[in-house]
Design a protein around this motif. Structure first.
Motif, PDB file in Angstrom:
ATOM      1  N   ILE A 119      -3.978   7.406   1.289  1.00  0.00           N
ATOM      2  CA  ILE A 119      -3.515   5.890   1.617  1.00  0.00           C
ATOM      3  C   ILE A 119      -2.677   5.960   2.845  1.00  0.00           C
ATOM      4  O   ILE A 119      -2.670   5.194   3.412  1.00  0.00           O
ATOM      5  CB  ILE A 119      -2.915   5.417   0.579  1.00  0.00           C
ATOM      6  N   HIS A 158      -4.357   6.400   5.856  1.00  0.00           N
ATOM      7  CA  HIS A 158      -5.232   5.132   6.388  1.00  0.00           C
ATOM      8  C   HIS A 158      -4.310   4.081   6.741  1.00  0.00           C
ATOM      9  O   HIS A 158      -4.392   3.094   7.878  1.00  0.00           O
ATOM     10  CB  HIS A 158      -5.833   4.596   4.868  1.00  0.00           C
ATOM     11  N   ALA A 185       0.782   4.363  -2.790  1.00  0.00           N
ATOM     12  CA  ALA A 185       0.849   5.769  -2.519  1.00  0.00           C
ATOM     13  C   ALA A 185       1.884   6.577  -3.033  1.00  0.00           C
ATOM     14  O   ALA A 185       1.831   7.526  -3.716  1.00  0.00           O
ATOM     15  CB  ALA A 185       0.821   6.005  -1.081  1.00  0.00           C
ATOM     16  N   GLY A 223       0.910  -1.166   0.021  1.00  0.00           N
ATOM     17  CA  GLY A 223       0.002  -0.108   0.023  1.00  0.00           C
ATOM     18  C   GLY A 223       0.849   1.058   0.034  1.00  0.00           C
ATOM     19  O   GLY A 223       0.640   2.383  -0.551  1.00  0.00           O
TER      20      GLY A 223
END
Length: 348
Positions: free
Chosen positions: A153, A156, A119, A115
């Motif tokens: 992102i 999160h 990003a 992830g």
């Protein structure tokens, strides 16, 4: 208006086979493992594919992460984690510490690391698009949108997934709070750069542009402060970028504030504001040279030669000369010797 953004390198990772002989019994389980391997490889390929667009990235990321959820969450939707969470070891390098990998036998670590790269891809895509000579309105919106997605992102991951790691993030590594916070703030600052460029293009009031520029400078100062306790060998180049952008946008603020003062017939104060802009621009120019000479992760470029930088230099020079001419012919106002403390808006 073209933009220039500093970018740290992508994270690298070791291949993962997802072969679980004796565990993944039966064709359906084998297919899921094969799909995981294929989707992971495809996502990694797209990170360095210059033809990749946000839609392709989103589809590839969704495909991989949806399959990876089976290794993290229990299939019966209970609060229990999946029994497969710790079955596979994952290795990832760091954006700042180069080829030294971190390894954890934890699917959550894989989710966070991949992830993080997604990003980073959005920030790099925004940077490529923003660096074009004649960026269109739609492209500017795409840059702004990509930076907001990247910030979302990072945020999160920081709030929802990193706290679930069994092995805490190592100090100075990507998943540590200071670094991920710096990435979030940098995305916010760069998105606001696009807003400033749009405000200038639409000829909005100089006071609004000055306030936006000052707020952007504060973003960069905050990001720089976040990295201040990191090892200089890894963070020095990144911090030079943040510092020069802080000086650059503070110069922007004083330049446009000078225009506001001149419009209010405060020519002496306008000259003082433009002199401050000139001084800050010179400081940013010196930092550009230092940035190019500083070793560390990131591109080797000369920001002072970039169009976005040269434009401000000409604007400060021409506006100051105009104020000085008008003060000599019309206003005859005394120029303050001390820099005035302005009450810049905290929210725009």
């Amino acid at each position: 208006m073209t933009h220039w953004f500093h970018r740290n390198p992508l994270k690298a990772t070791a291949p993962v086979s997802f072969n679980y002989y004796g565990v993944a019994a039966g064709p359906p389980a084998s297919k899921i493992c094969n799909d995981l391997r294929t989707c992971r490889a495809r996502l990694l390929e797209l990170f360095t594919d210059l033809s990749c667009n946000p839609e392709m990235m989103k589809n590839a990321a969704d495909s991989y992460f949806s399959l990876l959820q089976g290794f993290i969450n229990s299939l019966d939707e209970s609060t229990q984690e999946s029994k497969l969470r710790y079955i596979q070891n994952f290795k990832w390098t760091d954006t700042l510490q180069g080829h030294v990998p971190s390894a954890q036998q934890d699917a959550v670590f894989e989710l966070i690391s991949m992830g993080f790269n997604v990003a980073l891809w959005y920030t790099k895509y925004a940077s490529r698009l923003a660096g074009k000579e004649n960026i269109t309105e739609d492209e500017a919106k795409e840059v702004h949108r990509s930076l907001k997605i990247a910030a979302g992102i990072f945020k999160h991951l920081k709030e929802s997934h990193i706290p679930k790691l069994i092995t805490p993030a190592e100090k100075g590594r990507d998943l540590e709070a200071r670094l991920i916070e710096a990435y979030i703030i940098q995305c916010q600052a760069e998105a606001q750069e696009v807003t400033i460029a749009r405000a200038i293009e639409l000829k909005h009031a100089p006071g609004l542009i000055a306030a936006l520029a000052y707020e952007t400078a504060n973003f960069y100062q905050k990001a720089d402060h976040t990295l201040s306790s990191l090892e200089p060998a890894y963070s020095a180049k990144w911090r030079k970028y943040l510092h020069l952008k802080m000086c650059f946008y503070t110069a922007y603020a004083y330049c446009y504030h000078g225009q506001t003062l001149l419009a209010s017939d405060k020519c002496g104060e306008a000259i003082r504001s433009l002199q401050e802009a000139e001084k800050l621009y010179a400081k940013a120019e010196a930092l550009c040279k230092e940035y190019g000479e500083t070793k560390g992760p990131g591109p080797t470029v000369k920001p002072s030669g970039h169009l976005f930088f040269r434009k401000l230099g000409n604007l400060v020079k021409n506006t100051l000369e105009k104020c000085q001419r008008e003060n000599g012919f019309i206003y005859f106002q005394k120029i303050p010797t001390e820099k005035k403390k302005y009450k810049w808006p905290t929210k725009v």
